[in-house]
Design an enzyme around this catalytic site. Structure first.
Site: not given
Ligand code: NAI
Length: 240
Positions: A156, A191
Site C-alpha cells: 500500500y 470510511t
Molecule cells: P472505501 O473502501 O470506502 O472506498 C473505496 C472504493 O473503491 C469502494 O467503493 C470500492 O468498491 C472501490 N474499488 C476498490 N477496488 C476497485 C477497483 N479495482 N476499481 C474500481 N473501484 C474499486 O475506501 P476509502 O477510504 O474511501 O478510500 C478511497 C481512497 O482513499 C483509496 O484510494 C484509499 O487508499 C485512499 N485513502 C484512504 C484513507 C483512509 O483513511 N480511509 C487515507 C488516505 C487515502
C-alpha cells in the site's frame, strides 16, 4: 453560480467513502458526475443520491485495474456528456496488514494493480479526453502513506508513493495541454476501509488518531480539497 456549471466530472471508487463524498460535492458544485466503481450497485446508490438532490449522474461499473474497463468508462463519459473536465482517480484498496515477508506475490500484485496501475490507466484515457476539449484538472488519490512508511502495509505504502511520482510526472507532461494534475494525501479517514482495518487490528485504534487534530478525518473534508484543486481557485497549482 456554482463552481462547475456545465462541467463534467468523473470519480472512480465512488460507491463508498471518500469517492462518494467527492461525487456528491462535484454535483453540489453543478457538475454532471460519472459515478464509477467496481461495484455497480454502490455506484448506482451514489448516483441516486445525486439525482434525488437535483443533479445529473451516470453510474458505471469499472475495474480501474483493467485497461478495457477504463477506456470504456472515459468513452462512455464523453458519449453521454460530451466532454470530460475533471477526474478524481480515487479507487483504491488497502490489502491485509502484515509484515512484508509474510505477504504473497498475489497480494502485492493486487494492491499495485488497483492503486498504482489503476491511476496510470485512468490518467492515460482522461488526458486524451481533456486534450480534445481544451484542458481540465485531475486529482489522484495518494495517502499520508505515500509520504511516510506504514508498518504492515508495504504494498500500500509503495503504491501510494508511486502515485505521487506519477502525479508529478503527469503534471509536467500535460501542463501545456492545460491539464493540471495534483494528488491528495489524507491521513486516516472515517470510511469502510479504515473500519475494516480496525476490525482486523483493533490495537491500531489510537494510532489512527495520531495526527495533530487527534481525530479521524471525514470523507467530506478530503472531498473539499479535491473540489478546490479542480476549481479555478487552484489555477496555478499542478504537480502537488
Ligand atoms: P472505501 O473502501 O470506502 O472506498 C473505496 C472504493 O473503491 C469502494 O467503493 C470500492 O468498491 C472501490 N474499488 C476498490 N477496488 C476497485 C477497483 N479495482 N476499481 C474500481 N473501484 C474499486 O475506501 P476509502 O477510504 O474511501 O478510500 C478511497 C481512497 O482513499 C483509496 O484510494 C484509499 O487508499 C485512499 N485513502 C484512504 C484513507 C483512509 O483513511 N480511509 C487515507 C488516505 C487515502
Amino acid at each position: 453560480m456554482p463552481l462547475f456549471h456545465e462541467k463534467v466530472a468523473l470519480v472512480t471508487g465512488a460507491a463508498s467513502g471518500i469517492g462518494r463524498a467527492a461525487a456528491l460535492a462535484f454535483s453540489r458544485e453543478g457538475a454532471a458526475v460519472v459515478v464509477s466503481d467496481l461495484h455497480l450497485t454502490g455506484a448506482e446508490a451514489t448516483a441516486a443520491m445525486i439525482v434525488e438532490s437535483g443533479g445529473e449522474a451516470l453510474a458505471a461499473a469499472c475495474d480501474v485495474a483493467r485497461r478495457a474497463d477504463v477506456e470504456n468508462l472515459v468513452a462512455q463519459t464523453v458519449h453521454t456528456f460530451g466532454r470530460l473536465d475533471f477526474a478524481f482517480n480515487n479507487a483504491g484498496i488497502g490489502g491485509a496488514l502484515g509484515m512484508l515477508h509474510q505477504k504473497t506475490e498475489a497480494e502485492w500484485d493486487d494492491v499495485l494493480a488497483v492503486n498504482l496501475k489503476g491511476v496510470w490507466l485512468c490518467l492515460r484515457s482522461e488526458v486524451q479526453a481533456m486534450q480534445a476539449s481544451g484542458g481540465g484538472a485531475i486529482v489522484n488519490m495518494a495517502s499520508a502513506a505515500g509520504l511516510v512508511g506504514f508498518r504492515g502495509a508495504s504494498a500500500y505504502s509503495a503504491s501510494k508513493h508511486g502515485v505521487i511520482g506519477l502525479t508529478k510526472t503527469a503534471a509536467l507532461e500535460y501542463a501545456r495541454s492545460k491539464i493540471r494534475i495534483n494528488a491528495v494525501c489524507p491521513g486516516f479517514t472515517d470510511t469502510p476501509m479504515v473500519a475494516s482495518m480496525l476490525e482486523a487490528a483493533p490495537e491500531l485504534a489510537d494510532s489512527v488518531r495520531g495526527n495533530p487534530l487527534r481525530r479521524l478525518g471525514t470523507p467530506e473534508e478530503t472531498a473539499e480539497a479535491v473540489i478546490w484543486l479542480c476549481s479555478d481557485k487552484a489555477s496555478f497549482i499542478t504537480g502537488q
